[in-house]
Design a protein around this motif. Structure first.
Motif, PDB file in Angstrom:
ATOM      1  N   GLY A 147       0.825  -1.219   0.000  1.00 29.38           N
ATOM      2  CA  GLY A 147       0.000   0.000   0.000  1.00 29.38           C
ATOM      3  C   GLY A 147       0.848   1.253   0.000  1.00 29.38           C
ATOM      4  N   TRP A 148       1.912   1.200   0.790  1.00 30.20           N
ATOM      5  CA  TRP A 148       2.807   2.379   0.854  1.00 30.20           C
ATOM      6  C   TRP A 148       3.457   2.635  -0.509  1.00 30.20           C
ATOM      7  N   ASN A 149       3.884   1.546  -1.141  1.00 30.59           N
ATOM      8  CA  ASN A 149       4.496   1.699  -2.465  1.00 30.59           C
ATOM      9  C   ASN A 149       3.494   2.255  -3.475  1.00 30.59           C
ATOM     10  N   ASP A 150       2.268   1.739  -3.388  1.00 27.29           N
ATOM     11  CA  ASP A 150       1.222   2.223  -4.309  1.00 27.29           C
ATOM     12  C   ASP A 150       0.958   3.717  -4.074  1.00 27.29           C
ATOM     13  N   LEU A 151       0.845   4.084  -2.819  1.00 25.34           N
ATOM     14  CA  LEU A 151       0.601   5.497  -2.492  1.00 25.34           C
ATOM     15  C   LEU A 151       1.770   6.369  -2.936  1.00 25.34           C
ATOM     16  N   ARG A 152       2.990   5.844  -2.735  1.00 25.52           N
ATOM     17  CA  ARG A 152       4.163   6.626  -3.138  1.00 25.52           C
ATOM     18  C   ARG A 152       4.158   6.858  -4.651  1.00 25.52           C
ATOM     19  N   ARG A 153       3.773   5.804  -5.377  1.00 26.26           N
ATOM     20  CA  ARG A 153       3.731   5.921  -6.844  1.00 26.26           C
ATOM     21  C   ARG A 153       2.642   6.924  -7.254  1.00 26.26           C
ATOM     22  N   ARG A 154       1.475   6.787  -6.632  1.00 27.24           N
ATOM     23  CA  ARG A 154       0.380   7.694  -6.976  1.00 27.24           C
ATOM     24  C   ARG A 154       0.710   9.137  -6.573  1.00 27.24           C
ATOM     25  N   LEU A 155       1.358   9.257  -5.433  1.00 27.10           N
ATOM     26  CA  LEU A 155       1.733  10.604  -5.000  1.00 27.10           C
ATOM     27  C   LEU A 155       2.720  11.228  -5.978  1.00 27.10           C
ATOM     28  N   THR A 156       3.651  10.427  -6.443  1.00 20.90           N
ATOM     29  CA  THR A 156       4.610  10.930  -7.423  1.00 20.90           C
ATOM     30  C   THR A 156       3.888  11.378  -8.694  1.00 20.90           C
ATOM     31  N   ASP A 157       2.940  10.549  -9.149  1.00 21.38           N
ATOM     32  CA  ASP A 157       2.172  10.924 -10.353  1.00 21.38           C
ATOM     33  C   ASP A 157       1.416  12.226 -10.110  1.00 21.38           C
ATOM     34  N   ALA A 158       0.752  12.307  -8.942  1.00 27.36           N
ATOM     35  CA  ALA A 158      -0.044  13.510  -8.654  1.00 27.36           C
ATOM     36  C   ALA A 158       0.844  14.734  -8.553  1.00 27.36           C
ATOM     37  N   GLU A 159       2.002  14.582  -7.968  1.00 26.40           N
ATOM     38  CA  GLU A 159       2.930  15.716  -7.848  1.00 26.40           C
ATOM     39  C   GLU A 159       3.422  16.154  -9.222  1.00 26.40           C
ATOM     40  N   ILE A 160       3.601  15.196 -10.104  1.00 26.91           N
ATOM     41  CA  ILE A 160       4.014  15.557 -11.474  1.00 26.91           C
ATOM     42  C   ILE A 160       2.891  16.334 -12.156  1.00 26.91           C
ATOM     43  N   ARG A 161       1.671  15.817 -11.989  1.00 28.57           N
ATOM     44  CA  ARG A 161       0.522  16.525 -12.592  1.00 28.57           C
ATOM     45  C   ARG A 161       0.404  17.925 -12.015  1.00 28.57           C
ATOM     46  N   LEU A 162       0.522  18.010 -10.706  1.00 28.98           N
ATOM     47  CA  LEU A 162       0.414  19.319 -10.055  1.00 28.98           C
ATOM     48  C   LEU A 162       1.496  20.272 -10.565  1.00 28.98           C
ATOM     49  N   ALA A 163       2.702  19.726 -10.707  1.00 27.63           N
ATOM     50  CA  ALA A 163       3.806  20.561 -11.198  1.00 27.63           C
ATOM     51  C   ALA A 163       3.505  21.042 -12.620  1.00 27.63           C
ATOM     52  N   GLU A 164       2.962  20.158 -13.433  1.00 27.84           N
ATOM     53  CA  GLU A 164       2.639  20.551 -14.807  1.00 27.84           C
ATOM     54  C   GLU A 164       1.581  21.659 -14.812  1.00 27.84           C
ATOM     55  N   LEU A 165       0.519  21.429 -14.023  1.00 29.85           N
ATOM     56  CA  LEU A 165      -0.563  22.422 -13.977  1.00 29.85           C
ATOM     57  C   LEU A 165      -0.072  23.737 -13.384  1.00 29.85           C
ATOM     58  N   THR A 166       0.783  23.622 -12.381  1.00 31.21           N
ATOM     59  CA  THR A 166       1.329  24.843 -11.772  1.00 31.21           C
ATOM     60  C   THR A 166       2.178  25.606 -12.781  1.00 31.21           C
ATOM     61  N   ALA A 167       2.928  24.853 -13.587  1.00 31.10           N
ATOM     62  CA  ALA A 167       3.731  25.516 -14.617  1.00 31.10           C
ATOM     63  C   ALA A 167       2.828  26.244 -15.603  1.00 31.10           C
ATOM     64  N   VAL A 168       1.741  25.577 -16.007  1.00 30.64           N
ATOM     65  CA  VAL A 168       0.791  26.224 -16.928  1.00 30.64           C
ATOM     66  C   VAL A 168       0.178  27.452 -16.252  1.00 30.64           C
ATOM     67  N   TYR A 169      -0.216  27.274 -14.987  1.00 33.49           N
ATOM     68  CA  TYR A 169      -0.838  28.375 -14.230  1.00 33.49           C
ATOM     69  C   TYR A 169       0.115  29.560 -14.111  1.00 33.49           C
ATOM     70  N   ASN A 170       1.391  29.252 -13.766  1.00 27.77           N
ATOM     71  CA  ASN A 170       2.352  30.337 -13.578  1.00 27.77           C
ATOM     72  C   ASN A 170       2.703  31.010 -14.900  1.00 27.77           C
ATOM     73  N   ALA A 171       2.610  30.219 -15.973  1.00 30.54           N
ATOM     74  CA  ALA A 171       2.964  30.787 -17.278  1.00 30.54           C
ATOM     75  C   ALA A 171       1.820  31.597 -17.880  1.00 30.54           C
ATOM     76  N   ALA A 172       0.637  31.468 -17.301  1.00 32.90           N
ATOM     77  CA  ALA A 172      -0.530  32.153 -17.886  1.00 32.90           C
ATOM     78  C   ALA A 172      -0.382  33.663 -17.731  1.00 32.90           C
ATOM     79  N   LYS A 173      -0.497  34.356 -18.835  1.00 36.36           N
ATOM     80  CA  LYS A 173      -0.470  35.816 -18.808  1.00 36.36           C
ATOM     81  C   LYS A 173      -1.805  36.312 -19.368  1.00 36.36           C
ATOM     82  N   LEU A 174      -2.685  36.591 -18.478  1.00 38.44           N
ATOM     83  CA  LEU A 174      -4.021  36.993 -18.923  1.00 38.44           C
ATOM     84  C   LEU A 174      -4.051  38.488 -19.219  1.00 38.44           C
TER      85      LEU A 174
END
Lengths: 384, 883
Positions: free
Chosen positions: B649-676
């Motif tokens: 379970g810990w390994n599964d959570l660690r893997r999912r957390l890594t995936d979620a952190e990557i997604r968050l980083a991607e979205l944050t990059a898009v968010y930070n790059a947004a110039k409205l």
């Protein structure tokens, strides 16, 4: 000293809250060009920062913002970063946010973008009231709107549990003071506050100061439009020995001024334009901070043929927010109507009959038609 | 309205002048330049209409009396067409001092009194000041109407007067509005007009706003996704921390368990080693031992026991069946005898059956019931035959019986008749009675005879019928019997009986043959069983021999193995086996001790795993410390899972957390790059553009609406003028041209004049008229227009140097026209500086002339005196003493 610091020193101080609402950062100003709108938004930011400065200067224990802090339709990452920084800077003063109908706590809202919130900030992000302990025997109950059109009663089912003094913080319409034709948002009345067991409600939604028996609107820090010519304050709420007292401190720097000029002495446009310029300069002493509704009144001499549109554009550029209102009588309709069996008299009578029977929305165009017709008969310039 | 008199107390340069009495027709007011003609004209107009726009002080001040201290005041007397007469006195300096009274009773008329705005002129004429000026005040040059341009100017002037009291004609106003709407603003179809430009700007602004909104919406989605990702990261991080706790807790639990197992293994090892030291362990079995394995010996023991048991069993099986070995041969012999006898009898039966078959006739088989039915039918035939014989006999007997004689009644009848006749003849009653009696007896006898004869014949017929029926029944029975017999192929009942008997005998033979066949089969089977039993006895014998041999072989093998195992030789194999087993037990005990030690050692190794005892304890202590200091605890989770599950379970959570952190980083990059862009500014700009477009569109709509309404009301207004103007013009023309032109027509659209010529017929254009006539037409139209423009009341005309520049001839013609118009009821005040016209006026009948003379004054730059007319008939206004 904030209360926490005071308590550690064994001193018992009153609990003081600075209550503001309806800042409307990022709002769009209808009817103004973008340059003026940007200036007005800057004024709103400055007013907000004045409120924050006041919070620090008076060593308030808490800053309560009762909704419509910003306009969700126009606020993005920059606003989130700005608000996050500003609210963090008032720490250790606690900040309580109660989203309103213009800044509902929805999925993509600025409030969500501010996550994680600064430690000193509490966001009431649910439509139901929840308590936050402010001090011993003092509890703040807050709720936030989650959609722009919240017509449910604000205080339905609320009962403040526990001993001590209870305060409310929310965004809603005092239904006993609703402007005609306006739709109530999260309506409530003073009796409901009493029934809920609260001593005082800090409310937002009305843009000028309004105080009830058990609640108060501080008004927006700056007027948003010309109709908001009341007081624009921060409400200073002091709770001492279970008693709640209020004081209001003016926040606005901008104000709306009405001015009039009778056109009767001016038979030529040059004289009138010059008089308007001089009078405007005397009224608008602080361009950009005084928004002037300048009304031309009286009956114009028959010879007067002035291009008010050009004059209005010129004055708006010189005095942001200047509004030149054409309210003078260019023609003596009564005399014309009885001048004899002329086409013009018949035209005036026909148009007056049409105006009298028209709906309110149709009248301006009919009145303009009457004016254009008379200008054409008088061989004067026709200007849109 | 007819102006009657004016008295001026003070008005401009005129001070203390008058009264000026006017003719109801033409009044010529003469005076040189600056004598105050225009001032007097203005005074009259202001007396009539006042100052409706009182706020214009400049206008009011313009005619303040120049003479110091003079009142700003004048007085007018006038009469209406209905003969009511009024006088109005105005104090122009005061806003509330206009008083109008009836001229005869001096009664104040409130409706015509009041302030500066009070307007008896408007009240009487229904004309505004401006309309009166436009229609009734004729200035220099306005009567000049030369040629077509002049006519057109006249039409335009009329149109302007009718349109807007002189400002602009309805058509011109309408055209201005149209041009304003279509060119100054522009239609939606245009491209360069302000409206088109505003529209383009609005469309561009809205596009920009929409693009910004789309970008904003897209960013909102990113924000929502980012918020979701943040929440997911938070949740997964929290879960991972719990899982870490669970992993550590379960690991500690497992290590503690392992520690317990290690302790147990250590204890077991110690016990095993102690036990091995007692039994000797490794020393119990010398190296290089070549003795057979104990298992081989044991297997040989077992094989021997099995073989011995099998031999004993085979022997037992033989011993139990001794009696059978004696009985089975006898039974087999008896069985053979029975088979032989049965076979012989079967042969006999077959012969008999063949013989019976040869004698059997064809036809259906007949059974016993059929034979009995045939015999019953035969008996019935016999009975029928007997009945037929009896019936024939009874018929013969009946026929043989003699009938009764007829003679018995004939003599009696005859005697009776004779006696009766005799008696009748003789009239002898006795005879008659005797004869009648005899006759009666004879008749009785006759009847008896007839009866008995009938009965006999009946009996004979019955007997014969019966005999015939019996005979037929007999024939029938015989026929049926014969038919039944034929059905079985027999010609008689006896033949049928014989056939039945034959059939019965054959059946008995077949039954016997079958019984014999069964007997043979049974006996043969019995013989086979007996043969098998005999063969079994032989097999048992052979098996016993074989088993005994096998037992002997096993015993030999075991003995050899025991020999090999070192067991002392001896006759008692079982004793040798027991010796062998004792020896083997000691060896195995030592081996088991060795095994126990090895197993305990292995268990210890297994319990320790990758640890040694010390490292295991250290790890337990470390994990205990970690759990004790853990910020997040999850005791329930730790209790619910084992270490492996927790780790998975810990390994599964660690893997999912890594995936979620990557997604968050991607979205944050898009968010930070947004110039409205500044959406509020774009919205404001779009709103401003929309407002500007709507403002222009609204202005265009308003202008076009105004034009439409003007066009609409113009027609009605113009038409309303026509009757008055045409009538006035026709009358004037007829008088002017001495009947040459009798009618005039005005075009209601543009006020163009057409004239009907009585001389040439048809119509002519006005420009074909002489200039003088045209001026007179002009004058007539002005008067008619003024009248039609108002309430219909006659309007006094004011001609302020209207003929100043006209040549003498034309001016004289115009003056005559005015005089003639006066005759037709048109009042005209003709102001002029020309002495020639004054002279002419004096010659015209009904014309009043007045003189305004220059007046020297120390208080004003100029002043005038009202002079006294020196005309032949009229005296004009006089100057009044000051004060």
């Amino acid at each position: 000293l904030c209360r926490a610091q005071a308590q550690t020193k064994g001193t018992v101080l009153a609990y003081r809250i600075l209550h503001i609402a309806d800042v409307h950062l990022n709002t769009a100003f209808a009817g103004s060009d973008s340059g003026f709108g940007a200036k007005r938004r800057e004024q709103l930011r400055l007013a907000f920062e004045r409120a924050l400065r006041l919070t620090r200067e008076m060593h308030a224990d808490a800053l309560c913002i009762a909704g419509d802090l910003y306009d969700d339709a126009h606020a993005g990452p920059d606003s989130a970063a700005y608000l996050g920084r500003c609210l963090r800077e008032v720490a250790p003063t606690r900040v309580f946010l109660s989203p309103g109908n213009h800044d509902p706590c929805a999925a993509g809202s600025v409030y969500r973008q501010m996550q994680p919130l600064p430690d000193n900030v509490t966001l009431f992000d649910e439509r139901s009231f929840r308590p936050e302990r402010l001090a011993d025997g003092l509890t703040l109950w807050g709720m936030g709107q989650t959609s722009p059109l919240d017509h449910a009663r604000a205080l339905a089912g609320l009962s403040c549990r526990g001993d001590g003094t209870h305060l409310l913080l929310f965004h809603g319409s005092d239904e006993e003071h609703m402007p005609p034709g306006k739709e109530a948002i999260a309506p409530f009345n003073d009796a409901e506050i009493t029934r809920a067991g609260a001593a005082h409600a800090m409310v937002g939604h009305f843009h000028t100061r309004l105080q009830g028996a058990h609640h108060a609107y501080p008004g927006s820090p700056e007027p948003i439009n010309v109709s908001q010519d009341g007081e624009h304050t921060a409400s200073i709420v002091t709770i001492e020995d279970g008693r709640v007292s209020l004081d209001f401190k003016r926040l606005n720097e901008t104000e709306f001024v009405d001015a009039e000029l009778n056109v009767e002495p001016f038979a030529d446009s040059a004289a009138l334009v010059q008089a308007v310029r001089e009078h405007a300069a005397s009224v608008v002493r602080k361009p950009g901070l005084i928004f002037c509704r300048f009304r031309l009144i009286g009956a114009a001499p028959a010879s007067l043929d002035v291009d008010l549109q050009s004059l209005s554009v010129e004055l708006k550029e010189r005095y942001p927010g200047f509004e030149l209102i054409d309210d003078y009588r260019a023609f003596d309709l009564e005399t014309i109507a009885h001048e004899g069996n002329t086409v013009r008299a018949a035209f005036v009578n026909a148009m007056r009959a049409r105006i009298a029977s028209a709906a309110d929305g149709e009248r301006p165009e009919l009145q303009a038609a009457l004016r254009y017709g008379l200008l054409a008969f008088a061989k004067k310039g026709l200007r849109a | 309205v007819i102006l009657k008199r004016v008295v001026v107390d003070g008005f401009g340069k005129l001070v203390n002048r008058g009264p000026f009495d006017f003719s109801p027709g033409l009044t010529v007011i003469a005076g040189p330049n600056e004598s105050g003609k225009s001032t007097l004209a203005e005074c009259i107009i202001r007396l009539l209409f006042g100052y409706p726009r009182q706020q214009f002080s400049e206008e009011l001040d313009r005619f303040r009396p120049w003479a110091s201290g003079a009142p700003y005041r004048a007085h007018l007397e006038y009469a209406l067409d209905d003969r009511r007469a009024f006088e109005t006195t105005r104090d122009f300096a005061s806003d509330a001092e206009t008083v109008t009274r009836t001229l005869d009773t001096k009664e104040r008329v409130d409706g015509l009194s009041g302030g500066r705005k009070a307007s008896p002129g408007h009240n009487a004429l229904s004309l505004s000041l401006e309309a009166y000026r436009a229609a009734a005040v004729i200035r220099a040059g306005e009567l000049q109407t030369d040629g077509d341009p002049g006519i057109k100017a006249l039409a335009e002037r009329l149109a302007a007067v009718v349109g807007s009291a002189g400002d602009e004609g309805a058509d011109a106003a309408s055209a201005a509005l149209r041009i304003f709407a279509s060119k100054d603003i522009g239609s939606p179809q245009s491209t360069t007009t302000p409206f088109a430009i505003a529209r383009r700007e609005r469309e561009a602004a809205e596009r920009a706003r929409e693009q910004a909104s789309a970008a904003f919406h897209s960013l909102k989605l990113t924000i929502e996704g980012r918020a979701t990702a943040m929440a997911e990261v938070d949740q997964l991080a929290a879960s991972r921390r719990k899982a870490e706790f669970a992993v550590n807790a379960t690991r500690l639990r497992a290590l503690q368990e392992r520690s317990r197992e290690v302790d147990a293994a250590l204890a077991a090892l110690a016990d095993a080693e102690a036990a091995r030291s007692v039994v000797g362990g490794d020393r119990a079995r010398p190296a290089g031992d070549s003795r057979p394995p104990a298992d081989d010996v044991e297997r040989a023991v077992a094989a021997r026991e099995v073989a011995a048991a099998q031999a004993a069993s085979a022997f037992e099986r033989i011993g139990d069946r001794t009696s059978e070995r004696t009985d089975v041969p006898a039974l087999r012999s008896e069985c053979d005898t029975a088979i032989t006898a049965a076979e012989q009898r079967a042969a006999q039966v077959r012969t008999l059956m063949q013989a019976a078959a040869a004698g059997a006739s064809d036809g259906d088989d007949i059974d016993r019931a059929a034979v009995e039915r045939l015999e019953m039918q035969d008996i019935a035939v016999d009975a029928a035959e007997s009945r037929a014989r009896n019936a024939e006999t009874r018929a013969a007997i009946a026929r043989q019986l003699s009938p009764s004689s007829p003679m018995a009644f004939a003599p009696v009848l005859l005697i009776g008749v004779l006696v009766l006749v005799t008696g009748l003849i003789q009239q002898a009653p006795l005879l008659i009675r005797g004869g009648a009696g005899a006759l009666a007896v004879g008749l009785v006898l006759l009847l008896f005879y007839l009866s008995s004869a009938g009965k006999r014949a009946e009996r004979i017929r019955a007997a014969e019928a019966y005999a015939e029926d019996a005979s037929e029944a007999l024939d029938s029975a015989q026929g049926e019997l014969a038919a039944a017999c034929r059905a079985f192929g027999c010609d008689s009942v006896a033949a049928a009986r014989a056939r039945f008997n034959t059939q019965r005998d054959r059946a008995a033979l077949r039954a016997e043959a079958a019984a014999l066949a069964d007997t043979l089969e049974s006996r043969r089977a019995q013989r086979r069983v007996l043969d098998a039993q005999l063969a079994g006895f032989e097999s048992l014998d052979r098996d016993l021999v074989a088993r005994r041999s096998a037992a002997d072989a096993a015993t030999a093998t075991l003995a050899k193995l025991l020999d090999d195992a070192g067991v002392a030789p001896g006759a008692d194999l079982d004793a040798r086996i027991a010796s062998f087993r004792d020896l083997r037990g000691a060896t195995e005990t030592a081996a088991r001790a060795d095994t126990a030690v090895a197993e305990a050692d292995a268990a210890l190794s297994k319990a320790l795993g990758s640890f040694d005892v010390e490292s295991l304890h250290l790890e337990i202590e470390r994990l205990s410390a970690v759990l004790r200091d853990a910020p997040v605890t999850a005791p329930l989770l730790a209790a619910a899972v084992d270490e492996q599950t927790a780790l998975a379970g810990w390994n599964d959570l660690r893997r999912r957390l890594t995936d979620a952190e990557i997604r968050l980083a991607e979205l944050t990059a898009v968010y930070n790059a947004a110039k409205l862009p500044d959406i509020a500014a774009l919205e404001e700009h779009a709103a401003a553009c929309r407002a500007e477009e709507e403002r222009l569109a609204s202005a265009a709509r308003s202008a076009l609406l105004a034009r439409d309404v003007i066009d609409e009301v113009k027609i009605a207004v113009h038409k309303s003028f026509l009757p008055t103007m045409n009538a006035a013009l026709g009358a004037a023309l007829s008088a002017i041209t001495a009947g040459k032109y009798v009618e005039a027509h005005l075009n209601p659209a543009d006020f163009a004049v057409r004239l009907a010529s009585s001389e040439r017929g048809g119509t002519v254009d006005p420009w074909q008229l002489s200039s003088g006539t045209l001026e007179q037409v002009n004058l007539a139209l002005r008067a008619a227009t003024a009248q039609a423009l108002g309430s219909g009341e006659r309007v006094p005309l004011i001609l302020d140097d209207a003929l100043a520049h006209a040549d003498p001839q034309r001016a004289a013609g115009a003056l005559r026209l005015l005089a003639e118009a006066g005759d037709r009821g048109i009042q005209a005040l003709f102001f002029t500086q020309r002495s020639d016209l004054v002279a002419l006026a004096r010659e015209l009948p009904g014309v009043r002339t007045l003189h305004l003379e220059l007046e020297q004054s120390t208080n004003a730059p100029e002043s005038e005196n009202a002079g006294v007319d020196d005309g032949e008939t009229e005296t004009a206004g006089v100057s009044r003493p000051a004060g």
